[in-house]
Scaffold this active site. Structure first.
Site, PDB file in Angstrom:
ATOM      1  N   HIS A  12     -35.408  -5.687 -62.524  1.00  0.00           N
ATOM      2  CA  HIS A  12     -35.377  -4.910 -63.768  1.00  0.00           C
ATOM      3  C   HIS A  12     -34.029  -4.215 -63.958  1.00  0.00           C
ATOM      4  CE1 HIS A  12     -37.544  -1.529 -61.268  1.00  0.00           C
ATOM      5  NE2 HIS A  12     -36.246  -1.396 -61.156  1.00  0.00           N
ATOM      6  N   HIS A  59     -36.970   5.975 -62.781  1.00  0.00           N
ATOM      7  CA  HIS A  59     -35.624   6.314 -62.317  1.00  0.00           C
ATOM      8  C   HIS A  59     -35.275   7.730 -62.774  1.00  0.00           C
ATOM      9  CE1 HIS A  59     -35.872   1.910 -62.441  1.00  0.00           C
ATOM     10  NE2 HIS A  59     -34.995   1.907 -61.469  1.00  0.00           N
ATOM     11  N   HIS A 197     -29.702  -5.131 -53.425  1.00  0.00           N
ATOM     12  CA  HIS A 197     -28.619  -4.394 -54.071  1.00  0.00           C
ATOM     13  C   HIS A 197     -28.480  -3.015 -53.442  1.00  0.00           C
ATOM     14  CE1 HIS A 197     -32.155  -3.065 -56.367  1.00  0.00           C
ATOM     15  NE2 HIS A 197     -31.466  -2.185 -57.044  1.00  0.00           N
ATOM     16  N   GLU A 244     -37.136  -1.541 -53.194  1.00  0.00           N
ATOM     17  CA  GLU A 244     -37.959  -1.752 -54.389  1.00  0.00           C
ATOM     18  C   GLU A 244     -38.876  -2.967 -54.252  1.00  0.00           C
ATOM     19  OE1 GLU A 244     -34.933   0.064 -57.817  1.00  0.00           O
ATOM     20  OE2 GLU A 244     -35.260  -2.086 -57.679  1.00  0.00           O
TER      21      GLU A 244
END
Length: 293
Positions: A12, A59, A197, A244
């Site tokens: 996402h 977030h 990431h 995640e």
């Protein structure tokens, strides 16, 4: 009764949403990524669900360091796109399904999972980017997402975060909850976030394509074993934000072959698999798995 017919897994990355909103999807940098979702958009039209249960992480939009629920289910009727510092994304509001969401909360809590009930919140790119990838651009004034969406936020931002095993077991509980809902609904479960990431520190920009693809292999073929992977392996191999990926285990745990009593249940069918680097500074992974019974 309601039934789960498919699961969708996708990254996402916020820059993906920005590329769509700014009309950059055809640019050489972005075109290969969006080409990987052309099949998915047609698949969504051909396999339109009645409800999407979308697992994502907030977030610091709906929640902050002042209040961090481990698992939070959106039970409201509507969820507006959040302003993440540059204005809300130009996408339609998300229409919820309060009846099914409340039933899931009741069932899952009775299965000894503690959920935070959220009747009102805004949703950020963690939820809207997957919808855009799978459903295409939508006019915020006249368009609408193809079906109601139940947001399910998981804390993977501030430690301690839930283990992969906890998430996998939650998926199993989620399946029981949905199958006990007394209405004929076709439900999709989406797991979002990742893949490898890291956004800060000495390893900023880390991408581990070999590890990512092995994760996809194991998610398909041996999810129960994958669920046992400790947090440190995610962080070491996939970067600080690679954690995640535990959210994908919620969706995978909700499939028939992952149930605790699933002896003899057939594995899901891989309808689509895609992997691409980079999107901004992130690896993008995508799977569509269909139930085979």
């Amino acid at each position: 009764m309601a039934r789960i017919t498919a699961t969708v897994f996708t990254s996402h990355v916020p820059a993906i949403g920005a590329a769509m909103d700014l009309g950059k999807t055809g640019e050489p940098y972005w075109q290969p990524l969006f080409a990987g979702y052309e099949f998915s958009r047609q698949w969504m039209k051909d396999n339109k669900p009645d409800v999407i249960f979308l697992v994502y992480n907030d977030h610091a939009t709906a929640f902050s360091l002042e209040l961090i629920p481990t698992f939070a289910i959106g039970t409201g009727a509507k969820f507006m796109p959040a302003d993440e510092g540059w204005g809300p994304r130009p996408v339609p509001p998300v229409i919820g399904h309060p009846q099914l969401a409340s039933h899931i909360a009741q069932s899952v809590i009775q299965q000894d999972f503690d959920l935070t009930i959220v009747n009102q919140m805004e949703v950020d790119h963690g939820l809207t980017v997957p919808l855009s990838l799978m459903c295409g651009e939508q006019d915020p004034q006249q368009g609408a997402w193809p079906c109601p969406v139940i947001p399910f936020a998981v804390n993977v931002v501030q430690y301690p975060v839930p283990s992969g095993q906890r998430c996998f077991n939650l998926g199993r509980a989620l399946r029981k909850a949905i199958e006990s809902y007394d209405e004929d609904l076709n439900v999709h479960i989406w797991g979002t976030g990742g893949m490898s990431h890291q956004l800060q520190g000495a390893r900023a920009g880390l991408i581990n394509a070999e590890w990512d693809n092995r994760f996809l292999d194991r998610l398909i073929a041996e999810p129960a074993e994958l669920a046992k992977m400790p947090h440190i392996d995610y962080v070491r191999e996939a970067g600080s934000e690679g954690i995640e990926l535990v959210m994908w285990l919620i969706a995978r745990g909700a499939m028939a072959d992952a149930a605790a009593d699933a002896t003899g249940a057939p594995p899901p069918r891989v309808a689509h698999r895609f992997y691409h680097v980079p999107a901004s500074n992130t690896a993008v992974g995508h799977l569509i798995l269909e139930e085979t019974r």
